[in-house]
Design a protein around this motif. Structure first.
Motif, PDB file in Angstrom:
ATOM      1  N   GLY A  71      14.210   2.894   4.398  1.00  0.00           N
ATOM      2  CA  GLY A  71      14.604   4.056   5.211  1.00  0.00           C
ATOM      3  C   GLY A  71      13.173   4.380   6.021  1.00  0.00           C
ATOM      4  N   LEU A  72      12.045   3.997   5.585  1.00  0.00           N
ATOM      5  CA  LEU A  72      10.715   4.065   6.631  1.00  0.00           C
ATOM      6  C   LEU A  72      10.480   3.028   7.346  1.00  0.00           C
ATOM      7  N   VAL A  73      10.792   1.809   6.941  1.00  0.00           N
ATOM      8  CA  VAL A  73      10.217   0.592   7.658  1.00  0.00           C
ATOM      9  C   VAL A  73      11.472  -0.098   8.200  1.00  0.00           C
ATOM     10  N   LYS A  74      11.403  -0.348   9.617  1.00  0.00           N
ATOM     11  CA  LYS A  74      12.390  -1.011  10.146  1.00  0.00           C
ATOM     12  C   LYS A  74      12.610  -2.624   9.658  1.00  0.00           C
ATOM     13  N   GLU A  75      13.541  -3.218   9.612  1.00  0.00           N
ATOM     14  CA  GLU A  75      13.637  -4.683   9.120  1.00  0.00           C
ATOM     15  C   GLU A  75      13.572  -5.497  10.506  1.00  0.00           C
ATOM     16  N   GLY A  76      12.684  -6.490  10.023  1.00  0.00           N
ATOM     17  CA  GLY A  76      12.443  -7.483  11.121  1.00  0.00           C
ATOM     18  C   GLY A  76      11.353  -7.296  11.955  1.00  0.00           C
ATOM     19  N   LEU A 113       4.006  -3.445  11.211  1.00  0.00           N
ATOM     20  CA  LEU A 113       5.156  -2.886  10.730  1.00  0.00           C
ATOM     21  C   LEU A 113       5.648  -1.754  11.825  1.00  0.00           C
ATOM     22  N   LYS A 114       7.059  -1.766  11.701  1.00  0.00           N
ATOM     23  CA  LYS A 114       7.719  -0.948  12.808  1.00  0.00           C
ATOM     24  C   LYS A 114       8.257   0.355  11.674  1.00  0.00           C
ATOM     25  N   ARG A 144       0.714  -1.166  -0.122  1.00  0.00           N
ATOM     26  CA  ARG A 144      -0.051  -0.084   0.011  1.00  0.00           C
ATOM     27  C   ARG A 144       0.901   1.138  -0.022  1.00  0.00           C
ATOM     28  N   ILE A 145       1.696   1.157   1.011  1.00  0.00           N
ATOM     29  CA  ILE A 145       2.844   2.388   0.924  1.00  0.00           C
ATOM     30  C   ILE A 145       3.378   2.531  -0.257  1.00  0.00           C
ATOM     31  N   ARG A 146       3.907   1.471  -1.057  1.00  0.00           N
ATOM     32  CA  ARG A 146       4.825   1.747  -2.305  1.00  0.00           C
ATOM     33  C   ARG A 146       3.555   1.955  -3.301  1.00  0.00           C
ATOM     34  N   ARG A 147       2.470   1.656  -3.435  1.00  0.00           N
ATOM     35  CA  ARG A 147       1.577   1.927  -4.423  1.00  0.00           C
ATOM     36  C   ARG A 147       1.322   3.411  -4.523  1.00  0.00           C
ATOM     37  N   PHE A 148       1.030   3.674  -3.200  1.00  0.00           N
ATOM     38  CA  PHE A 148       0.547   5.278  -2.806  1.00  0.00           C
ATOM     39  C   PHE A 148       1.537   6.083  -3.420  1.00  0.00           C
ATOM     40  N   GLY A 149       2.903   5.986  -3.345  1.00  0.00           N
ATOM     41  CA  GLY A 149       4.047   6.515  -3.588  1.00  0.00           C
ATOM     42  C   GLY A 149       3.938   6.653  -5.219  1.00  0.00           C
TER      43      GLY A 149
END
Length: 220
Positions: free
Chosen positions: A215-220, A166-167, A96-101
């Motif tokens: 950059g926006l979302v923490k891994e794991g 998501l973090k 969703r985040i990607r598609r919005f961008g």
């Protein structure tokens, strides 16, 4: 004086045709703002381009600032339509985040004149320069509010993504601003330098979004 000559003198449309004249005014204002810059365009120039008197133009807009705000709302309104489709069909928070961008970027590339007008010049009306995307969205009839609505929709998507597990590395509104800044840079480069020998536009777009998500979302 005949009815026709009276209408021509006052610039009034027949009953029910006011919307057409309003669109004619906005189109003329957009063309002139792009050609000469917002600050250099006068009401008289816009009226001359439309073919009406200045007093007739005031029947639709009190000043050119209101025209610019209407153009902003018109442009962002088109973008809102595509965002609504994503909200209805995409459930994965990362996607969703990607598609919005991506919707924002594709919109800019498909509407370069509108993008230039709103983001690549000194066309922002004084009433919006200090509030911008933080304009209150409780009154949707307020001129210039649709851009803030678009931004708030992105913030909401990020808040919902965090609620799903998501973090985020930063607060949602900061993430939204960072997302916009990165996408704006790429969109602007493509619009302003269309003949520059970019390596591969689609690969650059994919790479940009990969960097944004890291950059926006923490891994794991």
């Amino acid at each position: 004086m005949s009815a026709f000559s009276t209408a021509a003198t006052t610039g009034r449309k027949k009953r029910g045709e006011g919307h057409t004249r309003r669109e004619e005014i906005l189109q003329a204002a957009k063309e002139l703002f792009l050609e000469h810059g917002y600050d250099s365009v006068t009401i008289r120039k816009i009226a001359d381009r439309v073919g009406v008197s200045a007093p007739a133009l005031y029947l639709y807009f009190p000043d050119k600032e209101q025209m610019m705000l209407a153009l902003c709302d018109q442009t962002f309104g088109l973008l809102l339509d595509s965002l609504g489709d994503i909200e209805k069909t995409v459930t994965d928070p990362r996607e969703r985040i990607r598609r919005f961008g991506e919707a924002y970027l594709r919109f800019g590339l498909q509407h370069p004149d509108e993008y230039r007008l709103i983001f690549l010049g000194s066309n922002i009306p004084e009433s919006m320069r200090k509030i911008g995307h933080r304009m209150p969205t409780d009154d949707l009839s307020r001129p210039g509010v649709v851009g803030a609505v678009v931004f708030q929709r992105l913030v909401t998507v990020l808040v919902e993504a965090e609620a799903s597990g998501l973090k985020l590395n930063y607060p949602a509104d900061t993430c939204a601003e960072l997302c916009w800044m990165a996408i704006h840079g790429l969109t602007s480069a493509f619009i302003l330098k269309p003949e520059f020998p970019w390596s591969n536009r689609e690969l650059l777009i994919d790479g940009m979004f990969a960097m944004i998500m890291k950059g926006l979302v923490k891994e794991g």
